[in-house]
Design a protein around this motif. Sequence first.
Motif, PDB file in Angstrom:
ATOM      1  N   VAL A   1       0.832  -1.201   0.000  1.00  0.00           N
ATOM      2  CA  VAL A   1       0.000   0.000   0.000  1.00  0.00           C
ATOM      3  C   VAL A   1       0.871   1.258   0.000  1.00  0.00           C
ATOM      4  CG1 VAL A   1      -1.776   1.266   1.252  1.00  0.00           C
ATOM      5  CG2 VAL A   1      -1.931  -1.194   1.041  1.00  0.00           C
TER       6      VAL A   1
ATOM      7  N   LEU B   1      -5.117   1.080  -7.955  1.00  0.00           N
ATOM      8  CA  LEU B   1      -4.085   0.211  -7.378  1.00  0.00           C
ATOM      9  C   LEU B   1      -3.983   0.400  -5.867  1.00  0.00           C
ATOM     10  CD1 LEU B   1      -3.083  -0.981 -10.007  1.00  0.00           C
ATOM     11  CD2 LEU B   1      -0.808  -0.191  -9.453  1.00  0.00           C
ATOM     12  N   ALA B   2      -4.015   1.666  -5.451  1.00  0.00           N
ATOM     13  CA  ALA B   2      -3.947   1.938  -4.016  1.00  0.00           C
ATOM     14  C   ALA B   2      -5.215   1.442  -3.323  1.00  0.00           C
ATOM     15  CB  ALA B   2      -3.761   3.433  -3.773  1.00  0.00           C
ATOM     16  N   MET B   3      -6.357   1.594  -4.014  1.00  0.00           N
ATOM     17  CA  MET B   3      -7.612   1.086  -3.442  1.00  0.00           C
ATOM     18  C   MET B   3      -7.545  -0.430  -3.282  1.00  0.00           C
ATOM     19  SD  MET B   3     -10.582   3.063  -5.529  1.00  0.00           S
ATOM     20  CE  MET B   3     -10.454   4.807  -5.904  1.00  0.00           C
TER      21      MET B   3
ATOM     22  N   LEU C   1     -10.147  12.025  -3.843  1.00  0.00           N
ATOM     23  CA  LEU C   1     -10.734  10.683  -3.878  1.00  0.00           C
ATOM     24  C   LEU C   1      -9.959   9.724  -2.973  1.00  0.00           C
ATOM     25  CD1 LEU C   1     -12.497   8.382  -5.195  1.00  0.00           C
ATOM     26  CD2 LEU C   1     -10.706   8.235  -6.934  1.00  0.00           C
ATOM     27  N   MET C   2      -8.621   9.743  -3.128  1.00  0.00           N
ATOM     28  CA  MET C   2      -7.812   8.818  -2.351  1.00  0.00           C
ATOM     29  C   MET C   2      -7.868   9.137  -0.857  1.00  0.00           C
ATOM     30  SD  MET C   2      -7.027   6.591  -4.337  1.00  0.00           S
ATOM     31  CE  MET C   2      -6.254   5.676  -2.998  1.00  0.00           C
TER      32      MET C   2
ATOM     33  N   PHE D   1       2.400   5.680  -5.903  1.00  0.00           N
ATOM     34  CA  PHE D   1       2.008   5.695  -7.312  1.00  0.00           C
ATOM     35  C   PHE D   1       0.792   6.604  -7.516  1.00  0.00           C
ATOM     36  CE2 PHE D   1       1.274   2.424 -11.034  1.00  0.00           C
ATOM     37  CZ  PHE D   1       1.412   3.465 -11.957  1.00  0.00           C
ATOM     38  N   ALA D   2      -0.223   6.449  -6.651  1.00  0.00           N
ATOM     39  CA  ALA D   2      -1.464   7.201  -6.824  1.00  0.00           C
ATOM     40  C   ALA D   2      -1.295   8.681  -6.502  1.00  0.00           C
ATOM     41  CB  ALA D   2      -2.560   6.600  -5.949  1.00  0.00           C
TER      42      ALA D   2
ATOM     43  N   VAL E   1     -10.910   7.511   0.441  1.00  0.00           N
ATOM     44  CA  VAL E   1     -10.688   6.069   0.533  1.00  0.00           C
ATOM     45  C   VAL E   1      -9.852   5.726   1.775  1.00  0.00           C
ATOM     46  CG1 VAL E   1      -9.573   4.095  -0.582  1.00  0.00           C
ATOM     47  CG2 VAL E   1     -10.932   5.676  -1.948  1.00  0.00           C
TER      48      VAL E   1
ATOM     49  N   ALA F   1       1.838   1.492  -3.693  1.00  0.00           N
ATOM     50  CA  ALA F   1       0.709   1.879  -4.544  1.00  0.00           C
ATOM     51  C   ALA F   1       0.216   3.282  -4.191  1.00  0.00           C
ATOM     52  CB  ALA F   1      -0.430   0.866  -4.399  1.00  0.00           C
ATOM     53  N   GLY F   2       0.279   3.638  -2.900  1.00  0.00           N
ATOM     54  CA  GLY F   2      -0.114   4.984  -2.489  1.00  0.00           C
ATOM     55  C   GLY F   2       0.807   6.027  -3.085  1.00  0.00           C
TER      56      GLY F   2
ATOM     57  N   GLY G   1      -3.037   5.015 -10.719  1.00  0.00           N
ATOM     58  CA  GLY G   1      -2.556   4.726  -9.360  1.00  0.00           C
ATOM     59  C   GLY G   1      -3.686   4.538  -8.369  1.00  0.00           C
ATOM     60  N   ALA G   2      -4.784   5.301  -8.567  1.00  0.00           N
ATOM     61  CA  ALA G   2      -5.877   5.266  -7.588  1.00  0.00           C
ATOM     62  C   ALA G   2      -6.462   3.861  -7.401  1.00  0.00           C
ATOM     63  CB  ALA G   2      -6.959   6.270  -7.972  1.00  0.00           C
TER      64      ALA G   2
END
Lengths: 346, 464
Positions: free
Chosen positions: A63, B94-96, A299-300, A69-70, A303, A66-67, B91-92
């Motif tokens: 995470v 993927l993180a989710m 958005l993230m 990355f996002a 989440v 990936a975090g 990326g979003a």
Amino acid sequence: MLHLTTLWFVVLAILWVGFFVLEGFDFGVGALHMLVGKDEAERRVAVSTIGPWWDGNEVWLIVAGAGTFAAFPAWYATWFSALYIALLLVLAALMARGVALEYATKRDNERWLRAWRWALTIGSLLAPLLIGIGLGDLLAGLPINSSHEFTGNFGDLFTGYGVWTGFTLLSLCLLHGATFLKLRTTGAIRGRARALASPLGWAAIALLIGFVVWTRKVAGGPEVPEPVQVLAVIAVIFAARLTAGDHDGWAFIASGVAIASSVGSIFIDLYPNVMVSSTNASFNLTVHNSASGGYALKLMTIVVVIFLPLVLLYQGWSFHVFRGRLRGPPADGEPAATVASPTPQT
Amino acid sequence: MTNDLARWQFATTSIYHFFFVPVTIGLAFLVALLQTAYYRSEKPEYRRLAKFFGTLLIINVVVGVVTGLVQEFEFGMNWSAYSRFVGDVFGAPLAMEGLAAFFLESTFLGLWVFGWDRLPKRVHLACIWLVAIGSMLSALFILAANSWMQHPVGYALNSHGQPELNSVSALFTNPTFLWGYVHVILASLVTGSLVMLAVSAWYLRKGREVALFANSARLSVIVLLPVIVLQIFVGNKLGEIETKYQPMKIAAAEAQWESCQPCSFSAFQIGGGKNDKTPSQIIEIPHLLSVLATGEWNGAVKGLNPLQAEYEKKYGPGNYVPDVFIQYWSMRVMAYLGTLILLLGLWGGWLLHRGTLERSKLFLGISVWAVITPFLMNTAGWLLTENGRQPWIVQGLMKTVNANSPSVSSTDIWISLIAFVLIYIALGAADLVLMLRYSRKGVEGGEGEAGAAAEATTTPAMSY
């Protein structure tokens, strides 16, 4: 108002801290299991202390990646491609370790067992060392050009500060693993964990003090350590001292605090940069020039606000369910067949 | 060269990863069903089956997990230009996936494996269901991300010409995603049920634990039959969606160079390699391509040549035709094997109806070997999907050739490619050794009542 890019920098710092606090003791246990367990039965008990959890703990790393990355695609892109061969080794280490944890005891074959025991040990040593180097490099600086591309080679990854950070985090993971083993076992295994914790503690204290001094130098600015760095040093001294006695819970908490504040301090000194360029400070990647757009970050954030507390809740519950000490193998004379099933002591 | 190597590496590692993922998704669901049967009926044989197939599940899960780690890192390592370009959107999900699915799956798997006889029965049952749900959720997020590469939606280009997400609902209502997701979940259930069927059939043929494995054989047929019927319909529908948004992909799958109406589907072809535009197509089935691609009896399908001309006009000079050979044959591997599995499912359903499933030696013998087919179909499916997207990495937005990491040399990729191949061979061998060993070794608790009682006191196979 707290800017979303800053918030996401904090979220990522939390994810990395979470990873090292949780997976830190898994690495420690994996690296030490052949030392605290003299025979196969004892080694099984040692490894069983992390059995239900290591996989969930590793997700913190996924995470965090990936975090990044996002929230900061440019940071993810530059960092991961720069660390190329180092990350290959990290992946190899994590694969060896993960599979070893599940496969080692699934066949009664001496060579099979020995191979996976060593895979677990080496993987558990290599992963935190290399990840630590990768984190230290963020602050130490790597050759990065104006278009944010890494221009160096594999050797350039071994910055002095990065390597020191790697060994510091490795030593903290080993100490953390020893305090964890001491907390979760009894008898001979616990005794060996205690014996190991002493030299590991001294090594961690020395490395951590060096790390704090070097961090002050690398980060520039005031020579006075950050409060969190002072906390790290105090905590590691406590952890080393407490493992000598019977305050197993407190010793484990202290090693956890030491590891958390050490990892956290890297990010505190890094901000607002995310990756320093040793070529030219104006090429630094920062939270501003590497972040995603407002919509994606918002958005993230939603989440994370929903799911992270949930994760903490059910991971916490899992720790609660399997709390308690694992009984070691029985004393001489009992049949070996009943040895392999560690059950919690009531 | 560097780009090609990076593609080889991604193809190798992701195909390998996807051997294990569908087994995990499918088997987790089936084990959850077995345990539910145990919970409701309290019959010990369901408990033994759940534990037996649960052990096979975790032998698989761990390889899926560690190879998934490679996938997660590979975007940044090998495809930094891509990551930089699409991170805002890609990326979003993927993180989710990590936050909502991986944590769930891994934490509750740990609770399930170590929680036998420790957690209350109902809670322990919930754990395996959460594992199953977590694995299906992870497929959901990764397919939302992948579908965006096939058919980008919910974004606008910013001042740097990079896509920025502006609608998360568009991301998750993308038609390519909706149909693609259902397709993958069904494929996973086909895989899981064929694995369970094969293992059960092996025991039944040997006459070992017949009463026990008749249960799991029945369950796998009951799951397989409706799923494979549905899958053929869904696969067809996905073809229509792809014809709409990625016409090259489907035209190439039929090696259809010129436009046609109505269009026939060829059963085989000879030739059709790289520069062979006139392969000999054998046994043409009239109207079938029209139906597959458009859902209409007389639907028109644009050929590769007119599409190429259209794309050159729109995107500038270049070759926009994917490798036709791969497209053509991966489509057929999927379609033909899918049909065979449909027949197997129908046969199994008929035997089930007559009550002779566990006695039909021929059916059981074929079922043991049928376990190979889902892996071939799954691989063919991804080849069709990903190769059919070429030369784009994100359809219409970025070409694969511009997407690799500029700072990574071909030597670096050679090193990592060789390393991954060696590690994966070792992991595959270890996995296979254990799968075969645990499949054949017999079920804990032995046969009959005494065994079931003895089980309670022995060590669970799933602990360390």
